[in-house]
Design an enzyme around this catalytic site. Structure first.
Site, short mmCIF file in Angstrom:
data_model
loop_
_atom_site.label_atom_id
_atom_site.label_comp_id
_atom_site.label_asym_id
_atom_site.label_seq_id
_atom_site.Cartn_x
_atom_site.Cartn_y
_atom_site.Cartn_z
N SER A 179 0.81 -1.22 0.00
CA SER A 179 0.00 0.00 0.00
C SER A 179 0.84 1.27 0.00
O SER A 179 0.34 2.35 -0.33
CB SER A 179 -0.94 0.00 1.21
OG SER A 179 -0.22 -0.18 2.41
N ASP A 434 -4.13 5.39 11.74
CA ASP A 434 -3.22 5.00 10.66
C ASP A 434 -1.97 5.86 10.77
O ASP A 434 -1.99 7.04 10.43
CB ASP A 434 -3.89 5.20 9.29
CG ASP A 434 -2.98 4.80 8.13
OD1 ASP A 434 -1.81 4.45 8.38
OD2 ASP A 434 -3.44 4.84 6.97
N HIS A 437 0.58 5.06 6.60
CA HIS A 437 0.40 5.76 5.33
C HIS A 437 0.45 7.27 5.55
O HIS A 437 0.55 7.74 6.67
CB HIS A 437 -0.94 5.34 4.70
CG HIS A 437 -1.05 3.87 4.50
ND1 HIS A 437 -1.72 3.05 5.39
CD2 HIS A 437 -0.56 3.06 3.53
CE1 HIS A 437 -1.64 1.79 4.99
NE2 HIS A 437 -0.94 1.77 3.86
#
Length: 464
Positions: A179, A434, A437
């Site tokens: 990702s 998160d 990211h």
């Protein structure tokens, strides 16, 4: 009598000056306003973006099948995207501004304030993954948007989307990996879309993990392939074993089969190797990582990451290093984006968060531990593959070393804003964050700014 005449003249001059001065000021005022209109003075930052730690600069010290969905945008007679790099020329060692830029180490420097902000925002770019659209999800602070990376002894130019599109004209770029590869791809698409709208021509897989866009204006394609190990693997699932299975001696053909349709590969892996897994090599079990209850030898994941990357780069050299795959093709260019550290304060699965809103100060954080080990392996494997690929004129490989500059940006992650307005109904006891990211726009845009400068440098080398 003789002395009264000069006095009269002085008084007369004073009166005339007093009458004319206001008219002179009235005439100059419009000119001053006109100047300010075209050359405005810099405005002070808002309180939320006020410069922190101004007395201490933020620095860091160096240690030594998508193609089948549409016709490929690459022509069989198209030369490779980058020219073959050579040893540093005398010009690159020189002392002029241009020469300093050529020899610039873009991976070491400091984060400095930049009031211009990003090229795009959460409403102007349509390709941002929802979980990284921090403003859209209600992130209240904006200070993290007003920093830019300043390399030591040179400058990193602002991203030029027109220049990037010109360099990839008639070519196909593929971002392959986990990702983080997708995060970097979506950042690039947002910046390019400020001058040319990408057209989605293919999508497939859960969460659209395989996608391809075309920039019709330049006959260029950009795609993303989900492949979190680069080698062949079976990901854990809720209905199967709670561990991944990796086959370290063969590349993942979900992207490998399209290799002959790709001009530039951008590879990014790392975080998925931390999960429980069983490893196979040569048809038998090599070992495992965190596999209690299974009769396998615990071998960790560092050597596995090395093997996976070596298998991947070797496969690329074998298939494309000598120009194989396409008639009259001169090879392939490869970029390996190094490990991007996470910034959880606490355990990621136990309400760990990344609440900081400013970059780390100078020497407040060093690359160490797992972050340093992951980066070291990737850099070493890139250098090893470059040595093995020397004999192939058409094989070019470089590391996009973002580990150090990413480590200094704990403020750039979505945190709780991976979900829309997580505190709309008050502060909850437990909110998933998160801290891996990056918000879009955000620090990861810098990855692509450096990427562009690498491309421009190689293009200059080709013309010398």
């Amino acid at each position: 009598m003789g002395s009264t005449i000069p006095l009269f003249k002085e008084q007369s001059l004073f009166v005339r000056t007093k009458k004319v001065l206001p008219w002179i000021l009235y005439a100059l005022l419009p000119l001053a306003l006109l100047r300010l209109y075209f050359y405005p003075l810099p405005f002070p930052p808002s309180p939320e973006t006020e410069l922190p730690h101004s007395s201490t600069p933020i620095t860091i010290t160096t240690h030594s099948s998508l193609s089948s969905s549409s016709s490929s945008s690459s022509s069989s007679s198209t030369p490779p995207l980058f020219s073959s790099p050579s040893s540093t020329s005398e010009k690159e060692k020189g002392g002029g501004d241009d020469e300093n830029e050529r020899g610039c180490d873009y991976f070491n420097g400091e984060w400095v304030r930049d009031l211009r902000g990003p090229l795009y925002n959460g409403s102007t770019c349509s390709t941002i993954k929802e979980g990284q659209n921090c403003f859209k999800h209600g992130r209240p602070d904006s200070g993290y948007l007003y920093w830019r990376w300043k390399p030591n002894r040179c400058n990193l130019p602002r991203f030029d989307p027109n220049a990037f599109l010109q360099l990839i004209r008639n070519n196909h770029i593929a971002f392959v990996g986990d990702s983080m590869a997708r995060n970097q791809l979506e950042s690039l698409l947002c910046m390019l879309s400020t001058v040319s709208e990408p057209k989605l021509v293919y999508r497939n897989g859960e969460d659209n993990k395989f996608r391809k866009w075309q920039f019709v204006s330049h006959n260029a394609s950009v795609s993303v392939y989900w492949s979190p190990f680069l080698v062949h693997g079976v990901e854990k699932s809720s209905s199967g074993p709670n561990h991944n299975v990796l086959y370290l001696d063969r590349v993942d053909e979900r992207w490998g089969k399209d290799m002959d349709q790709i001009d530039l590969l951008v590879l990014s892996i790392g975080h998925w190797f931390l999960h429980p897994a069983v490893y196979y090599e040569g048809g038998s079990v090599l070992g495992c990582h965190y596999c209690p209850g299974l009769n396998h030898t615990e071998i960790g994941f560092y050597d596995v990451l090395r093997k996976a990357l070596r298998t991947t780069l070797s496969s690329i050299i074998e298939r494309r290093g000598g120009g194989g795959g396409r008639e009259n093709n001169n090879g392939i260019d490869v970029i390996v984006t190094t490990f991007s550290p996470a910034h959880f304060e606490g355990e990621w699965d136990k309400a760990g968060a990344c609440p900081k809103t400013k970059p780390f100060r100078n020497r407040e954080k060093e690359v160490e531990g797992m972050d340093a080990d992951m980066r070291k392996i990737e850099i070493e494997e890139v250098e090893d593959a470059k040595g093995r690929g020397k004999e192939f004129e058409g094989f070019r490989l470089e590391a996009l070393d973002v580990t150090k500059l990413a480590l200094l940006r704990p403020d750039g992650h979505p945190g709780p804003y991976m979900y829309p307005f997580p505190f709309a109904n008050g502060v909850r006891e437990r909110v998933q964050n998160d801290c891996v990211h990056w918000c879009l726009p955000g620090p990861i845009d810098t990855w692509n700014e450096i990427f562009l400068e690498m491309m421009k440098k190689w293009e200059r080398t080709a013309m010398e």
